[in-house]
Design a protein around this motif. Structure first.
Motif, PDB file in Angstrom:
ATOM      1  N   GLY A 172     -61.787 -46.822   7.930  1.00 27.45           N
ATOM      2  CA  GLY A 172     -60.344 -45.530   7.242  1.00 27.45           C
ATOM      3  C   GLY A 172     -59.149 -44.947   7.537  1.00 27.45           C
ATOM      4  O   GLY A 172     -59.160 -44.336   7.794  1.00 27.45           O
ATOM      5  N   VAL A 173     -58.920 -46.022   9.374  1.00 27.28           N
ATOM      6  CA  VAL A 173     -58.494 -44.431  10.145  1.00 27.28           C
ATOM      7  C   VAL A 173     -57.486 -46.287  10.546  1.00 27.28           C
ATOM      8  O   VAL A 173     -57.290 -46.877  10.587  1.00 27.28           O
ATOM      9  CB  VAL A 173     -58.829 -44.486  11.099  1.00 27.28           C
ATOM     10  CG1 VAL A 173     -60.007 -43.296  11.140  1.00 27.28           C
ATOM     11  CG2 VAL A 173     -59.862 -45.661  11.902  1.00 27.28           C
ATOM     12  N   ASP A 174     -55.698 -44.906  10.298  1.00 28.22           N
ATOM     13  CA  ASP A 174     -54.622 -46.375  10.975  1.00 28.22           C
ATOM     14  C   ASP A 174     -54.415 -45.823  12.543  1.00 28.22           C
ATOM     15  O   ASP A 174     -55.566 -45.400  12.853  1.00 28.22           O
ATOM     16  CB  ASP A 174     -53.213 -45.776  10.070  1.00 28.22           C
ATOM     17  CG  ASP A 174     -53.151 -44.280  10.612  1.00 28.22           C
ATOM     18  OD1 ASP A 174     -53.579 -43.857  11.478  1.00 28.22           O
ATOM     19  OD2 ASP A 174     -52.132 -43.642   9.683  1.00 28.22           O
ATOM     20  N   GLU A 175     -53.162 -45.808  13.208  1.00 31.24           N
ATOM     21  CA  GLU A 175     -53.479 -46.381  14.625  1.00 31.24           C
ATOM     22  C   GLU A 175     -53.895 -45.177  14.927  1.00 31.24           C
ATOM     23  O   GLU A 175     -54.887 -44.523  15.371  1.00 31.24           O
ATOM     24  CB  GLU A 175     -52.801 -47.197  15.230  1.00 31.24           C
ATOM     25  CG  GLU A 175     -52.416 -48.775  14.573  1.00 31.24           C
ATOM     26  CD  GLU A 175     -51.233 -49.331  14.997  1.00 31.24           C
ATOM     27  OE1 GLU A 175     -50.366 -48.285  14.472  1.00 31.24           O
ATOM     28  OE2 GLU A 175     -51.068 -50.737  15.324  1.00 31.24           O
ATOM     29  N   LEU A 176     -53.108 -43.783  14.788  1.00 35.48           N
ATOM     30  CA  LEU A 176     -53.079 -42.697  14.926  1.00 35.48           C
ATOM     31  C   LEU A 176     -54.238 -41.793  15.216  1.00 35.48           C
ATOM     32  O   LEU A 176     -54.842 -41.646  15.627  1.00 35.48           O
ATOM     33  CB  LEU A 176     -52.064 -41.907  13.977  1.00 35.48           C
ATOM     34  CG  LEU A 176     -51.650 -40.404  14.780  1.00 35.48           C
ATOM     35  CD1 LEU A 176     -51.914 -40.344  16.076  1.00 35.48           C
ATOM     36  CD2 LEU A 176     -50.621 -39.974  13.513  1.00 35.48           C
ATOM     37  N   GLY A 177     -54.725 -42.679  13.684  1.00 31.89           N
ATOM     38  CA  GLY A 177     -56.079 -41.929  13.160  1.00 31.89           C
ATOM     39  C   GLY A 177     -57.195 -42.396  14.089  1.00 31.89           C
ATOM     40  O   GLY A 177     -58.255 -41.663  14.823  1.00 31.89           O
ATOM     41  N   TYR A 178     -57.258 -43.569  14.410  1.00 32.71           N
ATOM     42  CA  TYR A 178     -58.364 -44.637  16.037  1.00 32.71           C
ATOM     43  C   TYR A 178     -58.089 -43.656  17.308  1.00 32.71           C
ATOM     44  O   TYR A 178     -59.039 -43.151  17.534  1.00 32.71           O
ATOM     45  CB  TYR A 178     -57.839 -45.833  16.083  1.00 32.71           C
ATOM     46  CG  TYR A 178     -59.292 -46.424  16.847  1.00 32.71           C
ATOM     47  CD1 TYR A 178     -60.037 -46.703  16.884  1.00 32.71           C
ATOM     48  CD2 TYR A 178     -57.840 -46.522  18.383  1.00 32.71           C
ATOM     49  CE1 TYR A 178     -60.368 -47.457  17.294  1.00 32.71           C
ATOM     50  CE2 TYR A 178     -59.452 -47.464  19.259  1.00 32.71           C
ATOM     51  CZ  TYR A 178     -60.430 -47.514  18.681  1.00 32.71           C
ATOM     52  OH  TYR A 178     -61.323 -47.951  19.735  1.00 32.71           O
ATOM     53  N   ILE A 179     -56.850 -43.202  17.586  1.00 29.15           N
ATOM     54  CA  ILE A 179     -56.475 -43.021  18.667  1.00 29.15           C
ATOM     55  C   ILE A 179     -57.045 -41.151  18.317  1.00 29.15           C
ATOM     56  O   ILE A 179     -57.785 -40.521  19.323  1.00 29.15           O
ATOM     57  CB  ILE A 179     -55.325 -42.542  19.022  1.00 29.15           C
ATOM     58  CG1 ILE A 179     -54.473 -44.038  18.985  1.00 29.15           C
ATOM     59  CG2 ILE A 179     -54.983 -42.009  20.267  1.00 29.15           C
ATOM     60  CD1 ILE A 179     -52.898 -43.709  19.478  1.00 29.15           C
ATOM     61  N   LEU A 180     -57.092 -40.316  17.449  1.00 31.83           N
ATOM     62  CA  LEU A 180     -57.636 -39.416  17.314  1.00 31.83           C
ATOM     63  C   LEU A 180     -58.871 -39.308  16.926  1.00 31.83           C
ATOM     64  O   LEU A 180     -59.437 -37.978  17.669  1.00 31.83           O
ATOM     65  CB  LEU A 180     -56.488 -38.135  16.497  1.00 31.83           C
ATOM     66  CG  LEU A 180     -55.516 -37.764  16.286  1.00 31.83           C
ATOM     67  CD1 LEU A 180     -54.630 -37.608  14.997  1.00 31.83           C
ATOM     68  CD2 LEU A 180     -54.789 -36.992  16.826  1.00 31.83           C
TER      69      LEU A 180
END
Length: 193
Positions: A172-180
């Motif tokens: 349930g994460v977007d690209e930025l959420g994945y990086i974070l």
């Protein structure tokens, strides 16, 4: 982005080939930068008459479409211009997955980044699903993202998805959420540098 792990739902069939993004969400609705209410404009030129009243024979206006979370579309779904509003409109209406024999590359990418699962099946499976829906309109299909499986009465098929998009949807994460999600590792690396 909403997490996607598995889904069991009834299906709306719209087996029209080459549905482009302007048919999914007409250009006049692209001024919005907010996803709220976008589902009301999904297939607007097909769903509504000139006076704004519902087109009675359009599939999404039928009572049996209410609550369906899977769209079974024709070939080459999402072709045309690039617009993130197309998956916004589909998810805003309540769809979480679209099944087709092929998707336009940009639409597929935008869909995955917005929590909408594009599932590619072969022509024979697609034809079988359409026949199944004609025979049993209330049938439910089951999707399992971890195993990349679409199950239906009488069978199942595996569908492709790239590993990164799969990971993002499952978490349930977007690209930025994945990086974070690597924030501690990033901070530790920066501290060592």
């Amino acid at each position: 982005m909403a997490q996607f792990t598995s889904l069991t739902s009834r299906v709306v069939a719209l087996p029209v080939n080459d549905i482009d993004t302007d048919q999914i969400i007409p250009a006049r609705f692209l001024k919005a930068t907010d996803k709220a209410g976008m589902g009301d404009n999904l297939f607007a030129d097909w769903r509504y008459q000139g006076d704004g009243s519902p087109q009675p024979d359009f599939v999404l206006n039928q009572p049996q479409a209410a609550g369906c979370r899977i769209l079974l579309a024709g070939d080459n779904f999402g072709c045309g211009s690039s617009r993130e509003h197309a998956p916004w409109a589909l998810t805003g209406f309540g769809f979480r997955a679209v099944i087709s024999t092929s998707f336009a590359d940009i639409f597929r990418s935008n869909a995955l980044k917005n929590g909408l699962l594009p599932i590619v099946v072969d022509a024979q499976t697609h034809a079988s699903l359409l026949a199944l829906l004609r025979a049993q309109p209330e049938v439910e299909l089951a999707l399992d993202l971890a195993s990349q499986t679409l199950s239906f009465p009488g069978g199942s098929v595996r569908f492709p998805i790239d590993p990164f998009s799969k990971t993002c949807l499952l978490n349930g994460v977007d690209e930025l959420g994945y990086i974070l999600s690597f924030e501690d590792e990033i901070a530790a690396f920066e501290a060592r540098s």
